[in-house]
Design an enzyme around this catalytic site. Structure first.
Site, PDB file in Angstrom:
ATOM      1  N   GLY A  91       0.838  -1.201   0.000  1.00 26.86           N
ATOM      2  CA  GLY A  91       0.000   0.000   0.000  1.00 26.86           C
ATOM      3  C   GLY A  91       0.864   1.239   0.000  1.00 26.86           C
ATOM      4  CB  CYS A 133       5.267  -3.852  -0.121  1.00 28.75           C
ATOM      5  SG  CYS A 133       5.942  -2.210  -0.480  1.00 28.75           S
ATOM      6  CE1 TYR A 134       1.953   1.223   5.789  1.00 34.72           C
ATOM      7  CE2 TYR A 134       0.332  -0.508   6.154  1.00 34.72           C
ATOM      8  CZ  TYR A 134       0.883   0.706   6.513  1.00 34.72           C
ATOM      9  OH  TYR A 134       0.372   1.404   7.591  1.00 34.72           O
ATOM     10  CG  HIS A 158       5.137  -5.338  -4.811  1.00 34.94           C
ATOM     11  ND1 HIS A 158       3.915  -5.168  -4.207  1.00 34.94           N
ATOM     12  CD2 HIS A 158       5.870  -4.234  -4.510  1.00 34.94           C
ATOM     13  CE1 HIS A 158       3.890  -4.008  -3.570  1.00 34.94           C
ATOM     14  NE2 HIS A 158       5.073  -3.422  -3.730  1.00 34.94           N
ATOM     15  CD  GLU A 190       1.934  -7.940  -5.328  1.00 34.39           C
ATOM     16  OE1 GLU A 190       1.784  -6.721  -5.147  1.00 34.39           O
ATOM     17  OE2 GLU A 190       2.838  -8.603  -4.768  1.00 34.39           O
ATOM     18  CG  ASP A 221     -10.188  -3.260 -21.825  1.00 39.58           C
ATOM     19  OD1 ASP A 221      -9.768  -4.428 -21.900  1.00 39.58           O
ATOM     20  OD2 ASP A 221      -9.479  -2.316 -21.440  1.00 39.58           O
ATOM     21  CE  LYS A 263      -6.012  -3.812 -21.761  1.00 40.44           C
ATOM     22  NZ  LYS A 263      -6.995  -2.913 -22.394  1.00 40.44           N
TER      23      LYS A 263
END
Length: 456
Positions: free
Chosen positions: A7, A34-35, A118, A120, A176, A312
């Site tokens: 975050g 991270c945070y 990170h 992810e 999209d 996406k």
């Protein structure tokens, strides 16, 4: 198991998100990212703060042997994006990783694990393995294999939401909005009408191409003068996006009224929601997407956003299942506000025309080379920054064009494309020769983060 996410906050500042120490005494595995790592470090008695060196982007970290790093120990590329870090480990914790700028890039104690980077995102190649190790080996999660049909369930949900009412879809010509339109058509058939707003902010020949692709059933609203008029004198990117978002809705509402439609279908995807900070009270706005944060507070139409929880790459998979063409599925993404957010500062007709010309040259030349499989987009940005040059043996004092080319999978992170120098040289020579008012071309080599895909 529990995962504490990253975050934008700093744990030492007032009103930053905090957590009870009791969470870490539950006896279940916890992974801080991270945070989340900084939070774990502070709450459990460590020291969190800043060092002179900060890391934003892809760095190399040395991962030590542990259940979290099973099969991936040693040097690994990871994505960092932080200001603070754990300077002193909490009592009982051991160091699991380090990088040049971060001594404690990962730590653990019993069932508690944390990483400063990170895992992810796709630009941490070993990230999936780290999450797999945490979920399957540490948390002992069991895989469930069912026959859940995402497409069928989403169509049924749209049917139940819209019922027998009519809807319009804001179609931009991109993957999209096209996928959203195809999905809603499956649900309500002829009760959906697709509307394309010709903003005058599109690339060279794009409106003609969109008309060819979607045929006579597409309603085209010509509104170039309205958009350029509203944007006159506006330089702030956030104001541009909000002006464009508001005008889009006004035009859609006018078209909906003609057809007595009560719903507006948009191709909003999850990164739009994240960057507009509409998914969490503690999230920070990176940029307001015109179709999310740029919407007016009061709307006459009810929103249908069937893709707003998808990335996406997932949208492209869904488009394939819906039978959309390969050309449309693989089309380069283009921002909803169009070239307005590829011109730094005020949008004028002259700047739009110059940018169209420069971008057309770039697209022509890029077609002559083989791009990497994860190529995302390549485009020009107009910079109204005067620089001194020489044209025809005389002094020129003209504007600049920047080239941006990135590789990505889910748009949350991106790397710059290693375009051939010969290509860049040819593009640069053509732009400064063929586009009036331009005497310099630069190439953007910044990853996301710290930069975003678009310049605005």
């Amino acid at each position: 198991g529990i995962i504490l996410s990253g975050g934008p906050s700093f744990v030492n500042l007032p009103n930053s998100p905090m957590i009870s120490q009791a969470i870490f005494n539950l006896g279940v595995p916890v992974l801080g990212i991270c945070y989340g790592m900084q939070l774990m470090g502070k709450v459990l008695g460590g020291k969190v703060g800043q060092r002179k060196t900060k890391e934003f982007g892809i760095v190399t970290a040395g991962l030590k042997a542990s259940p979290l790093f099973e099969k991936i120990t040693g040097k690994q590329s990871v994505l960092m994006s932080h200001g603070d870090q754990v300077l002193k480990l909490p009592p009982g914790f051991i160091n699991l990783a380090s990088s040049i700028g971060v001594t404690n890039a990962a730590m653990s104690k019993n069932k508690l694990y944390a990483v400063q980077f990170h895992p992810e995102v796709v630009h941490t190649p070993s990230g999936k393995q780290i999450l797999k190790n945490f979920l399957l080996d540490i948390c002992k999660v069991k895989r469930l294999r069912g026959n859940f049909n995402y497409l069928k369930s989403r169509i049924q949900l749209i049917k139940e939401t819209i019922g027998r009412e009519k809807a319009i879809c804001g179609l931009s010509g991109g993957i999209d909005s096209a996928t959203a339109a195809a999905l809603v058509t499956k649900a309500i058939d002829k009760n959906l009408r697709c509307v394309y707003i010709d903003t005058g902010l599109m690339r060279q020949g794009e409106t003609k191409q969109i008309k060819r692709t979607f045929g006579r059933s597409l309603v085209v609203v010509k509104a170039a003068d309205k958009f350029t008029g509203k944007l006159k004198g506006v330089e702030d990117p956030e104001k541009k996006r909000k002006i464009i978002g508001k005008l889009f809705i006004q035009l859609f509402e006018a078209e909906a009224k003609k057809w007595q439609a009560k719903f507006l279908v948009q191709g909003t995807i999850y990164p739009d929601v994240i960057e507009s900070a509409k998914h969490s009270d503690s999230a920070q706005t990176i940029k307001t997407h015109h179709n999310v944060g740029g919407l007016p507070k009061k709307m006459k139409l009810k929103l249908i956003e069937p893709l707003k929880d998808m990335y996406k790459d997932e949208v492209r998979q869904l488009a394939q299942k819906l039978g959309l063409s390969k050309a449309l599925i693989n089309r380069q993404p283009f921002p909803g506000p169009g070239l307005a957010v590829r011109i730094r500062g005020e949008v004028t007709r002259i700047r739009l025309e110059r940018l169209r010309q420069a971008d057309e040259i770039l697209q022509q030349e890029v077609k002559t080379i083989k791009l990497p499989p994860d190529h995302w987009q390549t485009f020009c940005v107009y910079l109204p920054v005067k620089t001194t040059g020489v044209k025809g043996d005389g002094r020129s004092f003209e504007d600049m064009i920047a080239i941006r080319s990135v590789t990505a999978v889910d748009t949350m992170t991106a790397d710059w494309t290693r375009l051939p120098q010969s290509l860049l040289a040819k593009v640069s020579a053509r732009i400064v020769s063929e586009v009036p008012g331009i005497n310099r071309v630069v190439f953007d080599i910044t990853t996301k983060p710290p930069a975003t895909m678009e310049w605005e």
